[in-house]
Design a protein around this motif. Structure first.
Motif, PDB file in Angstrom:
ATOM      1  N   LYS A 245      -8.394   8.063 -64.630  1.00 42.58           N
ATOM      2  CA  LYS A 245      -8.993   8.869 -65.414  1.00 42.58           C
ATOM      3  C   LYS A 245     -10.228   8.356 -65.909  1.00 42.58           C
ATOM      4  O   LYS A 245     -11.240   9.163 -66.731  1.00 42.58           O
ATOM      5  CB  LYS A 245      -8.211   8.813 -66.746  1.00 42.58           C
ATOM      6  N   GLY A 246     -11.039   7.239 -64.930  1.00 37.46           N
ATOM      7  CA  GLY A 246     -12.341   6.771 -65.353  1.00 37.46           C
ATOM      8  C   GLY A 246     -12.456   6.159 -66.606  1.00 37.46           C
ATOM      9  O   GLY A 246     -13.620   6.251 -67.074  1.00 37.46           O
ATOM     10  N   TYR A 247     -11.683   5.559 -67.180  1.00 41.05           N
ATOM     11  CA  TYR A 247     -11.556   4.965 -68.759  1.00 41.05           C
ATOM     12  C   TYR A 247     -12.219   3.549 -68.364  1.00 41.05           C
ATOM     13  O   TYR A 247     -12.712   2.935 -69.321  1.00 41.05           O
ATOM     14  CB  TYR A 247     -10.185   4.693 -69.226  1.00 41.05           C
ATOM     15  N   ILE A 248     -12.176   2.927 -67.125  1.00 42.07           N
ATOM     16  CA  ILE A 248     -13.048   1.839 -66.470  1.00 42.07           C
ATOM     17  C   ILE A 248     -13.949   2.296 -65.533  1.00 42.07           C
ATOM     18  O   ILE A 248     -13.762   3.464 -65.079  1.00 42.07           O
ATOM     19  CB  ILE A 248     -11.984   0.772 -66.095  1.00 42.07           C
ATOM     20  N   GLN A 249     -15.052   1.482 -65.406  1.00 40.81           N
ATOM     21  CA  GLN A 249     -16.107   1.854 -64.631  1.00 40.81           C
ATOM     22  C   GLN A 249     -15.761   2.074 -63.112  1.00 40.81           C
ATOM     23  O   GLN A 249     -14.820   1.270 -62.580  1.00 40.81           O
ATOM     24  CB  GLN A 249     -17.328   1.001 -64.935  1.00 40.81           C
ATOM     25  N   PRO A 250     -16.476   2.645 -62.442  1.00 42.00           N
ATOM     26  CA  PRO A 250     -16.334   2.664 -60.808  1.00 42.00           C
ATOM     27  C   PRO A 250     -16.529   1.100 -60.337  1.00 42.00           C
ATOM     28  O   PRO A 250     -17.234   0.367 -60.826  1.00 42.00           O
ATOM     29  CB  PRO A 250     -17.323   3.904 -60.456  1.00 42.00           C
ATOM     30  N   ASP A 251     -15.766   1.015 -59.391  1.00 40.77           N
ATOM     31  CA  ASP A 251     -15.962  -0.279 -58.706  1.00 40.77           C
ATOM     32  C   ASP A 251     -15.757  -1.425 -59.559  1.00 40.77           C
ATOM     33  O   ASP A 251     -16.192  -2.560 -59.795  1.00 40.77           O
ATOM     34  CB  ASP A 251     -17.256  -0.559 -58.058  1.00 40.77           C
ATOM     35  N   ALA A 252     -14.663  -1.511 -60.574  1.00 38.14           N
ATOM     36  CA  ALA A 252     -14.327  -2.297 -61.370  1.00 38.14           C
ATOM     37  C   ALA A 252     -14.094  -3.778 -60.987  1.00 38.14           C
ATOM     38  O   ALA A 252     -14.419  -4.717 -61.720  1.00 38.14           O
ATOM     39  CB  ALA A 252     -13.346  -1.801 -62.587  1.00 38.14           C
ATOM     40  N   LEU A 253     -13.568  -3.805 -59.977  1.00 42.78           N
ATOM     41  CA  LEU A 253     -13.161  -4.987 -59.355  1.00 42.78           C
ATOM     42  C   LEU A 253     -14.113  -5.732 -58.678  1.00 42.78           C
ATOM     43  O   LEU A 253     -14.221  -7.042 -58.506  1.00 42.78           O
ATOM     44  CB  LEU A 253     -11.920  -4.607 -58.214  1.00 42.78           C
ATOM     45  N   GLY A 254     -15.465  -5.072 -58.579  1.00 39.73           N
ATOM     46  CA  GLY A 254     -16.660  -5.646 -58.111  1.00 39.73           C
ATOM     47  C   GLY A 254     -17.602  -5.986 -59.191  1.00 39.73           C
ATOM     48  O   GLY A 254     -18.680  -6.406 -58.644  1.00 39.73           O
TER      49      GLY A 254
END
Length: 422
Positions: A245-254
């Motif tokens: 749902k995009g509640y965390i930012q894109p490329d969160a793991l990076g």
């Protein structure tokens, strides 16, 4: 009220890696003074809180002025390195006359190695809130004294919430509605520092009501529970929802910790998925922020048993192999004075376990209600005492955030758990 946990389960062996030098803060030596006396006893103080260097420098200077016969050499290591090599550094007694320990796995490993000096009979133990130092007890002995009371749940921009008319959600449905409103205003709901912190902190509040049994990880390691059961699969599904749902930012793991903090400081994101220990750093980046703490409630309001996560950590201890135990104890006694503890608390933005601390900073005053007025539970991750099991649990979250199916990620992690049971 804080839910009290009287014991931590059995130990695991921390890998004994060779210490190749500090990759973070350079050692800070306070051994030389204007007195320069050869009779001065030098003690070693080691810990992992690089962000506390400045205030500790000042406190050490005060200590050395009052006790000119004792010098303190402080060495600070990155937290991951400290967890991996802390036990080895204590072996011969030449380093870490005063040292700090994480609760849970590291505490158990060091205790089983016999490196904690028993502090039970020391008068300064009475300077601490007895209900908050039980994680430093083992077999009837007070082996370590937690100094910090940390809330390992997201920090949020209260001022932003007020401007948007948002209230702290009390259920998973309300949480999603809140996150959708933030997205509609071009604000990322959660800044997730996946590159260096990962889910280590955020997992605690995400699972606290999915698995309200505080012994769930002990049962997992005993073979009585499974990661393929509903409590963990739902937790993974909840993480998947955050990503989809995009509640965390894109490329969160990076995303690095510094980048995630910058997102919150710049008001590009509403929450930081770490804990109270980052509030002071966020205010350094943007003094205009109004901050508070908020744990996601992943169940319906009527099913929620806990409101947040607490950890009594940064556990002060004396090395049983030290030849300078009395001087080491004097330093801990000094740190536990209310006026010194108050200085440390206010300058680092930390709540403490020491009695009679006066919180002067606005952010500490505004969040002190979490100590007595909210029901929090001890950080579940610190109750995983097998390194391989902990890694499997955390990896299952990372795998889901990377696109894996929650059940498949749970099954893969459970296989590792079962291999360690064998």
């Amino acid at each position: 009220m804080i839910s009290k946990k009287s014991s931590i389960p059995a130990f695991f062996l921390i890998p004994l890696l060779t210490l190749a030098g500090c990759a973070g803060e350079s050692p800070d030596s306070s051994s030389e003074s204007e007195n320069g006396s050869e009779d001065r006893t030098q003690i070693s103080f080691i810990h992992w809180r690089g962000e506390d260097k400045e205030v500790f420098d000042d406190i050490i200077a005060q200590f050395e002025e009052e006790y000119p016969e004792i010098g303190v050499e402080m060495n600070i290591y990155p937290s991951e390195q400290y967890q991996a090599t802390g036990q080895r550094m204590l072996t011969d007694g030449s380093t870490g006359d005063v040292f700090t320990s994480f609760p849970g796995a590291q505490f158990e490993a060091i205790a089983n190695a016999g490196f904690f000096e028993d502090l039970s009979g020391e008068d300064f133990v009475g300077n601490f809130d007895e209900s908050l130092i039980t994680v430093g007890e083992k077999d009837g002995q007070q082996l370590a004294l937690p100094y910090q009371l940390v809330f390992n749940m997201p920090v949020y921009n209260k001022g932003m919430f007020d401007e948007l008319g948002l209230e702290v959600p009390k259920s998973w449905t309300e949480f999603q509605e809140m996150a959708d409103t933030l997205l509609e205003n071009d604000i990322t709901p959660i800044a997730f520092p996946g590159a260096d912190i990962g889910p280590n902190q955020f997992m605690n509040s995400m699972m606290m009501n999915n698995a309200p049994d505080e012994d769930v990880f002990q049962k997992l390691q005993n073979g009585e529970e499974s990661l393929t059961n509903e409590w963990w699969v739902k937790t993974l599904e909840d993480f998947q929802l955050l990503e989809q749902k995009g509640y965390i930012q894109p490329d969160a793991l990076g995303t690095s910790q510094d980048s995630a903090m910058a997102m919150v400081a710049n008001e590009e994101a509403a929450m930081l998925a770490t804990g109270s220990y980052h509030m002071a750093s966020l205010l350094d980046l943007n003094p205009e922020l109004e901050l508070d703490l908020m744990a996601p409630i992943t169940v319906e309001e009527s099913e929620a048993e806990y409101e947040g996560i607490n950890t009594a950590t940064f556990m002060l201890a004396v090395n049983s192999n030290s030849e300078k135990k009395e001087q080491a104890k004097e330093f801990i006694r000094f740190l536990s004075r209310p006026e010194i503890a108050s200085q440390y608390a206010n300058e680092t933005g930390q709540h403490l376990t020491v009695n009679d601390v006066e919180y002067e900073s606005e952010v500490l005053q505004n969040t002190a209600y979490w100590i007595d007025e909210r029901k929090t539970r001890f950080q579940p991750r610190f109750l995983i005492t097998n390194a391989q099991v902990e890694a499997a649990v955390l990896s299952s979250i990372e795998n889901v955030l990377g696109g894996a199916d929650p059940m498949e990620a749970a099954e893969e992690a459970q296989q590792i758990v079962e291999e360690n049971l064998e």
